[in-house]
Design a protein around this motif. Sequence first.
Motif, short mmCIF file in Angstrom:
data_model
loop_
_atom_site.label_atom_id
_atom_site.label_comp_id
_atom_site.label_asym_id
_atom_site.label_seq_id
_atom_site.Cartn_x
_atom_site.Cartn_y
_atom_site.Cartn_z
N ARG A 155 -5.85 4.88 -2.31
CA ARG A 155 -5.23 5.17 -0.91
C ARG A 155 -5.82 6.80 -0.63
NH1 ARG A 155 -1.07 6.59 -2.56
NH2 ARG A 155 -0.08 7.41 -0.93
N ASP A 179 13.27 1.03 3.28
CA ASP A 179 12.48 2.04 3.67
C ASP A 179 10.75 1.69 3.78
OD1 ASP A 179 14.12 4.40 2.48
OD2 ASP A 179 13.20 4.58 0.45
N ARG A 193 11.86 -7.70 3.64
CA ARG A 193 12.28 -8.28 4.30
C ARG A 193 11.79 -9.75 4.18
NH1 ARG A 193 14.49 -8.51 9.51
NH2 ARG A 193 12.22 -9.13 10.11
N VAL A 219 3.20 -10.06 8.58
CA VAL A 219 4.11 -10.64 8.22
C VAL A 219 3.76 -11.87 9.35
CG1 VAL A 219 6.43 -10.68 9.09
CG2 VAL A 219 5.61 -8.86 7.59
N GLY A 268 9.29 -5.73 6.50
CA GLY A 268 8.37 -6.07 6.35
C GLY A 268 9.02 -6.58 5.38
N CYS A 323 1.69 -4.55 3.20
CA CYS A 323 3.20 -5.08 3.71
C CYS A 323 3.66 -5.76 2.80
CB CYS A 323 3.54 -5.07 4.68
SG CYS A 323 5.00 -5.31 4.71
N CYS A 367 0.09 -4.97 9.28
CA CYS A 367 1.66 -5.38 7.96
C CYS A 367 1.10 -6.72 7.45
CB CYS A 367 2.63 -5.57 8.16
SG CYS A 367 3.61 -6.99 9.34
N ASP A 383 15.85 8.69 2.67
CA ASP A 383 14.65 8.80 3.10
C ASP A 383 13.76 9.20 1.78
OD1 ASP A 383 12.12 6.62 4.93
OD2 ASP A 383 13.36 7.54 5.74
N CYS A 384 11.96 8.95 0.87
CA CYS A 384 11.10 9.66 0.02
C CYS A 384 11.12 10.46 0.60
CB CYS A 384 11.33 8.54 -1.50
SG CYS A 384 9.45 9.97 -2.01
N HIS A 427 7.43 0.57 5.18
CA HIS A 427 6.69 1.52 6.25
C HIS A 427 6.65 0.73 7.28
CE1 HIS A 427 3.28 4.34 7.01
NE2 HIS A 427 2.71 3.38 7.83
N TYR A 428 6.68 -0.77 7.40
CA TYR A 428 6.49 -0.86 8.94
C TYR A 428 7.87 -1.66 8.63
CZ TYR A 428 1.37 -2.01 7.45
OH TYR A 428 0.18 -0.94 7.35
N ILE A 429 8.95 -1.13 8.93
CA ILE A 429 10.11 -1.52 9.32
C ILE A 429 10.86 -2.52 8.43
CG2 ILE A 429 11.81 -1.69 11.61
CD1 ILE A 429 9.65 -0.99 12.87
N ASN A 477 1.08 -1.24 0.06
CA ASN A 477 0.31 -0.39 -0.06
C ASN A 477 0.66 1.16 0.23
OD1 ASN A 477 -2.60 1.94 0.96
ND2 ASN A 477 -1.21 1.90 2.40
N SER A 529 9.65 3.15 -5.32
CA SER A 529 8.74 4.13 -4.19
C SER A 529 7.84 4.66 -4.48
CB SER A 529 9.85 5.09 -3.78
OG SER A 529 9.78 6.32 -4.16
N ALA A 530 7.27 4.97 -3.39
CA ALA A 530 5.83 6.22 -3.80
C ALA A 530 6.29 7.44 -4.54
CB ALA A 530 5.23 6.77 -2.41
N ALA A 531 7.43 7.98 -4.59
CA ALA A 531 7.23 8.63 -5.55
C ALA A 531 8.33 8.70 -7.20
CB ALA A 531 8.64 9.64 -5.41
N ALA A 585 4.65 0.64 -3.41
CA ALA A 585 4.75 0.00 -4.77
C ALA A 585 3.58 0.72 -5.13
CB ALA A 585 5.03 -1.26 -4.86
N SER A 609 9.49 12.87 -10.18
CA SER A 609 8.59 13.92 -10.93
C SER A 609 8.53 16.24 -10.13
CB SER A 609 7.05 13.82 -9.76
OG SER A 609 7.41 14.00 -7.98
N PRO A 644 7.75 -6.59 14.13
CA PRO A 644 8.41 -5.68 14.25
C PRO A 644 7.97 -4.98 15.50
CG PRO A 644 7.49 -5.13 12.12
CD PRO A 644 6.90 -6.41 12.63
N TYR A 645 7.29 -4.94 15.45
CA TYR A 645 6.43 -3.92 17.07
C TYR A 645 5.82 -4.56 18.06
CZ TYR A 645 5.57 -1.23 12.90
OH TYR A 645 5.25 -0.90 11.05
N CYS A 688 7.21 10.90 -0.34
CA CYS A 688 6.58 9.18 0.49
C CYS A 688 6.26 9.59 1.47
CB CYS A 688 7.60 8.10 -0.13
SG CYS A 688 8.15 8.36 -2.22
#
Lengths: 256, 1011
Positions: B524, A70, A78, B980, A76, A41, B978, B57-58, A72-74, A13, A107-109, A16, B231, B952-953, B61
């Motif tokens: 989104r 990068d 991997r 996982v 995932g 993820c 997430c 980081d971007c 978002h979930y640290i 989400n 990435s989102a960009a 990509a 962009s 991770p949390y 984003c």
Amino acid sequence: MSFEPKILGILCNWCAYAGGDLAGVSRIQYLPNIRVVRVMCSGRVDPEFVVRAFLKGCDGIWVGGCHPADCHYISGNREAVNMVNLVRRILKHLKINTNRLILEWVSAAEGARFAEVINNFTNQIRELGPLASDAEKGVDGLKRKLEAALSAVTMEKLRWVTAKQTEFRRDGNRYGEVFTGHEIGRMLDGFIQEEITAQEILLLLRQEALSVKEIAHKLELPPPYIMSMVYALRKKDHLILKEIRHSSPLYAANNN
Amino acid sequence: MKNSKKIGAVMVVGGGIAGIQASLDLAEQGYLVYLIEYSPSIGGTMGQLEKTFPTLDCSMCILSPKLVEAERHSSIKIIANASIESVNGTAGNFKVNILKRPRYVDEELCNACGNCVDYCPVNISDTFNEGLAQVKCLHIPFPQAVPSSYLIDPLHCLYILKNECRQCEQACKLKAINLNQKEERIELEVGAVILTPGLDEFNAGRKTEYGYGEYANVITSIEFERIQNASGPFQGHIVRMSDGKHPKKLAFIQCVGSRDLSSNSYCSSVCCTYAIKESIIAKEHDPELDITIFFMDIRTQGKGFESFFERGKKEFGIHFVRSRISSVCQDPQTKDLILNYAAEDGSHHSDRFDLVVLSVGLEPTKTAQELAQAASIKLNQFGFCKTHEFMPTQTSRDGIFVAGAFQSPKDIPESVMQASGSAALASGVLSDVRGTLVEEKEHVPERDVTGEDPRIGVFVCHCGVNIAGVADVSQIREYAAGLDNVVFAQQSMYACSRDSQEKIIEIIKEHSLNRVVVAACTPRTHEPLFQETIREAGLNRCLYEMANIRDYCTWVHAKAPEAATEKSKDLVRMAVAKARLLTPLKEEIIPVERRGLVIGGGLSGMTAALALANQGFECVLLEKEKELGGNLKHLFFTLNKNNPQNLLAEIKDKVLNHSLITVCADAKVKQVKGYVGNFDTIIVSEQKTSQISHGVIIIATGAMELQPDEYLYGKHEKVFTQQKLGEAIATGSLHQSDFKNVLMIQCVGSRTPERPYCSKICCGAAIKNALKIKQLNPLANIYIFYKDIRTYGFNEDFYREARNAGVVFIRYDDMHKPLITEESGELQAVVFDPVIGENILIRPSLLALSAAVVPGENETISQLLKVPLNAEGFFLEAHAKLRPVDFATDGIFVCGLAHSPKTIDESISQALSAAARAAIPLAKGVVMAEPIVSCVDKEKCFGCGICEYLCPYGSIKVEEETGTDLKAHTITASCKGCGVCAARCPRMAITMGRFTREQINAQIDAYAANW
């Protein structure tokens, strides 16, 4: 009609999928062969989803996530790497071209990169031809193998090794032995061979009762190997001795 | 204040990252927030950046989810294209007058479909892209802009200027364009104001010697950010402006508009690191690129910046040349640029470059003066907001706070910290009226759909011509209507418009729909809107699915309408397949124990505890020593000539006398159990063991000054660390004769292979002590041996003051470390002077070592709380940029030296920030979990613990359940969804809300082919 590849994307989400939105907003044109399933993820992508998509006739699958570090979930993404490691080995075992499954970070960009990944992949699959063209011994055989693989990836053994990849490589097993990627790969390959063959045997025996020799013939594997598999499956009650014909025992899947 | 009623609203002026953060923190705490933005969209400078250092980081984003969050938050009202004209009243009760300039497009009606743009005939310069590209006069500032609405630039619109054109009006089917819109004056009542107007880049044209504006290939660093952006105007390709060619050799000139008496005397703090960042990105694009950075001192003082600098040098081969460039010349033929400079060894060079990037400094925004006048606050001599060292986020007027680059030049995490910090102060003023102005929306009761067969409604959106102009929407609708379980299908011009939403509600009721699929744009941005709609129709939010047939289809297959129609059908079929399996899910609500625990009673811990208490929450402050104060006990004067002992006495008094704070001195944490909202901690002291339950934890365990094992420290009585020297000076235990020849050595234990980070405070500490000594004995000879002097921000002036006072600064590197020996009881130093190129002998009467800041007992706390440390032993925050005081584990926060070396004012800002973040769950009283969390099937689970290892949390735990085996269970309060755990569970015993195995399989099966 020329071959139009059927491509599935399973995208995270945050990066990509968001990159795809940006490609849209920026009106970057790309080939229309892809359909996308959004997940939170890339680490959510179960090997089952990918194997299933191949079984359902997808010619190529792109699993997309955030660039390394990068996520978002640290971490995932991997896990997505570990998943792809498993499935590519399965594909290799099934003699399916492993390039039919790609893992690409966007990435989102990176709207332009998103389009580029899809165009390149679509063209790559176009060159490889339909999934069926990987079936040297007929489509039905490949489907059966994929079906066996699908069962295998939903069962404990393969899932366990896949899930332990991170721990074994970082902290080691309970004896503190840290594994290399190569060692894990070898372990995975062994389990893949064993698990898929077992599932294939069961698939065959669900249709009709067969002797070890007949199974070996159908699967093109040495009878002693099949013998040992059958023995193991019988021990776990996955199959039963159905009857004895011409002095050779016939086995059937245990449907209970 | 008693006579005027307090108002539970806060106004935040400036919608950059600081303003957004402050707004979100306050809104989450239950205040109504007005976010006033001068430009047409919030986002600020961060939105323009390509990437952020040091994590690369971007930038967009990580920013855009914040933009969307601010836009959607029911307690945040964004007023863009507006400025404040006056602030009357007093803290707790202000009346603010706002001027909202016309944008000529109704923000409420415009859905940013963009159909109008093609009709606008006027091209103008694109300010978001620093003028490197063009946009239409009718445009949206950038794709992710918030409010996501177009606007018309009145300075160029043909109708507004000449009464011509008006083509856009006809193009807009929503009638959102209003060319006769007038400016609007709004009066708002708020209890506090936070100023976050941000920065402007220094206008490089003012330094005419660099040829900016004259030579095409001299550009500024912010322009370079846009050029590098995928962009941006050149899709991320680095080009020369003169000929569009890809440059091969590139130079950065540092300190353009900083550390320069002819422009700005202060240091802009961020330019060194951003130049390294831009260089690394450029090198990632083209490893062959030859990049040189010309600098005076490299100031990579922030957390993780020093190793970033090292990476730039070693891994990417960026050249660093210590030289102040005096001018740039252009070769008129090739438009190449020639730099003449003297290197550190005195040699002269003349180098040719394809492109020169000027690292422009930060200035207060152009509107700062106006804003200061309107808000009646004072500015400092540089035009930034005037603040006191010990109250960095307090302006000169009560109830008005400041954060971000308007306070001083600073980077994103420092801005974010100050933003949250100012939110804590605003909340401190208004805590008794918290929640009075925000309304909880009343919902119609949810209809129970259990046992019903799926009755799916599909709504296919035209999005004006965005979808319908490419794909055949009627065909898609017909196709959808024929799918199993679809009982209703309809087309609409704009599914998201208000009238369509109302229709959807009616249709859901009329046809007893129990699942809704909207085929339109991206989930989104639009999913929450439609989810809200179906909720109003009495359906659970989770009974909704979206097919993205615009962003993922018609927009990107505009030239293949048939393929686009077919693809849309597939996407709808897949969405419907998932929709069939959707189930209503409950948002879990977990109550919170409204009490905080602060670990560490130094300045940061006390500040955090006090801020929490001032916001109305009970708080336990734990200190391992008998006395509160930590490092502050040993500080007696600051560079800014303030007295930390006064600060200590004052804050200690407040802490000890606050009715909501319980101080546990001489005590330690023994055990911590639980999760956000529900922690149970066992505290032990010599006298007793006690247990407290609390909702949040703030770690403020501090750090220590290194006790060096070199330079005769501890072996000779005249060798001090800077902290000890300061103490000795203040207590008068040194004689005038000790000040005769003072030698100071910087970076003792910092920036070494063993401790590769910069300790940030030692340059300031050395100069502070040097100036003090000069004051006590003007004849003192003081030599400071340094690697780079890092007096960032306004402290640059003190560096200048020290030089003017005659303090001698001499560079050294690791090859030429000063050699300190003892000769019959006297200190003797052999030091290398790079200017004369020879060793010199100094007999110091006193040697001061700028010893590193080293972490204290972080390791123990890290293990107890299961939160990570970085390689250097400081706590590792959840995100270096945007979550600088949070951990990935919810409910635990960090501040002060435990996080990284920092100054007093930075510690205060960060402590306030932690208090603001920690106050959110306490103020809410509950933790809400999105229904996308994991759920364990206890029958299948066999307790292998893989999920616990991978989460991770720390949000899934395997524990023995009474009388049974080990079983995993989700800690819903902190699970982020997430998935996982679900993807790795050997038994497939874990399922994810809204992303179940069955649902995803159904989507895949729906895409199936015959083969």
